[in-house]
Scaffold this motif. Structure first.
Motif, PDB file in Angstrom:
ATOM      1  N   ASP A 192     168.088 -13.487  28.686  1.00  0.00           N
ATOM      2  CA  ASP A 192     169.120 -14.528  28.675  1.00  0.00           C
ATOM      3  C   ASP A 192     170.482 -13.862  28.545  1.00  0.00           C
ATOM      4  O   ASP A 192     170.809 -13.319  27.486  1.00  0.00           O
TER       5      ASP A 192
ATOM      6  N   GLU B 123     173.252 -15.100  28.137  1.00  0.00           N
ATOM      7  CA  GLU B 123     174.150 -15.767  27.194  1.00  0.00           C
ATOM      8  C   GLU B 123     173.941 -15.291  25.760  1.00  0.00           C
ATOM      9  O   GLU B 123     174.850 -15.396  24.939  1.00  0.00           O
TER      10      GLU B 123
ATOM     11  N   ARG C  34     177.255 -14.140  35.571  1.00  0.00           N
ATOM     12  CA  ARG C  34     177.499 -15.585  35.725  1.00  0.00           C
ATOM     13  C   ARG C  34     177.996 -15.915  37.131  1.00  0.00           C
ATOM     14  O   ARG C  34     177.601 -16.923  37.710  1.00  0.00           O
TER      15      ARG C  34
ATOM     16  N   ARG D 235     170.868 -15.996  35.210  1.00  0.00           N
ATOM     17  CA  ARG D 235     170.629 -16.314  33.796  1.00  0.00           C
ATOM     18  C   ARG D 235     169.752 -15.251  33.141  1.00  0.00           C
ATOM     19  O   ARG D 235     169.891 -14.947  31.965  1.00  0.00           O
TER      20      ARG D 235
ATOM     21  N   CYS E 278     167.733 -17.634  38.041  1.00  0.00           N
ATOM     22  CA  CYS E 278     169.013 -18.339  38.022  1.00  0.00           C
ATOM     23  C   CYS E 278     168.948 -19.669  37.274  1.00  0.00           C
ATOM     24  O   CYS E 278     169.943 -20.118  36.708  1.00  0.00           O
TER      25      CYS E 278
ATOM     26  N   ASP F  38     167.094 -20.663  34.629  1.00  0.00           N
ATOM     27  CA  ASP F  38     166.837 -20.701  33.193  1.00  0.00           C
ATOM     28  C   ASP F  38     166.629 -19.281  32.690  1.00  0.00           C
ATOM     29  O   ASP F  38     166.657 -18.334  33.463  1.00  0.00           O
ATOM     30  N   THR F  39     166.369 -19.176  31.403  1.00  0.00           N
ATOM     31  CA  THR F  39     166.022 -17.887  30.837  1.00  0.00           C
ATOM     32  C   THR F  39     164.668 -17.455  31.391  1.00  0.00           C
ATOM     33  O   THR F  39     163.919 -18.280  31.931  1.00  0.00           O
TER      34      THR F  39
END
Length: 184
Positions: free
Chosen positions: A112, A114, A127, A132, A154, A156-157
């Protein structure tokens, strides 16, 4: 002009003979073309296979045409919306330090982007490509870091399993042994 045509055996045999005994430059060109076609077919088949096995949105081959300057030259997509074909990457993010890590065999698995502690420049770059989750392995030839093989999720994790990482590493090693890659 004597062109090979169906029903014209003389034209076909003349053409075949010139390819085997004629101009060495033409033979060299034909050999390079055949090698490149075989390489391209293997790369596309490899990226398609990995995308399905890893259950991801995109697998790409990023080729370095100059020291740390490169381009996405192959991709396999779950949807055309994920295409980044021809993308040249964030040159300011990929520097000598990162290149040395990949040249040493670094494998980078990010489940992930993020939550992973990565450089903000790198996060912004990922991004911008709608990534992702990211798994990257080097394609190493005896001469250099030839390219990067990357799997992107892309939507989701995506946790990367040891078997995912091993599949990518084996694919990169296989690609590195293809004469058109190994010798370039």
């Amino acid at each position: 002009m004597n062109q090979p045509m169906p029903g014209n055996p003389k034209a076909n045999s003349d053409s075949d003979q010139s390819m085997t005994t004629g101009d060495p430059g033409l033979r060299s060109f034909a050999d390079r073309l055949a090698n490149n076609l075989a390489r391209d077919t293997l790369i596309q088949g490899t990226t398609d296979y990995l995308r399905k096995v890893l259950a991801v949105d995109r697998v790409v081959l990023y080729y370095f045409y100059y020291e740390w300057k490169g381009q996405v030259t192959f991709e396999s997509l779950s949807s055309p919306n994920y295409s980044i074909f021809g993308s040249t990457g964030g040159d300011e993010c990929f520097n000598d330090e990162y290149a040395e890590l990949y040249y040493a065999g670094r494998v980078r698995a990010i489940a992930d982007i993020e939550t992973e502690p990565i450089d903000p420049c790198h996060r912004d770059f990922l991004r911008s490509l709608k990534i992702r989750a990211n798994l990257v392995v080097p394609i190493l030839t005896p001469r250099r870091l030839w390219g990067l093989l990357a799997a992107h999720h892309c939507q989701d994790t995506h946790p990367w399993s040891p078997s995912d990482i091993e599949a990518m590493k084996k694919a990169a090693q296989t690609l590195a042994t293809v004469p058109a890659i190994r010798d370039s």
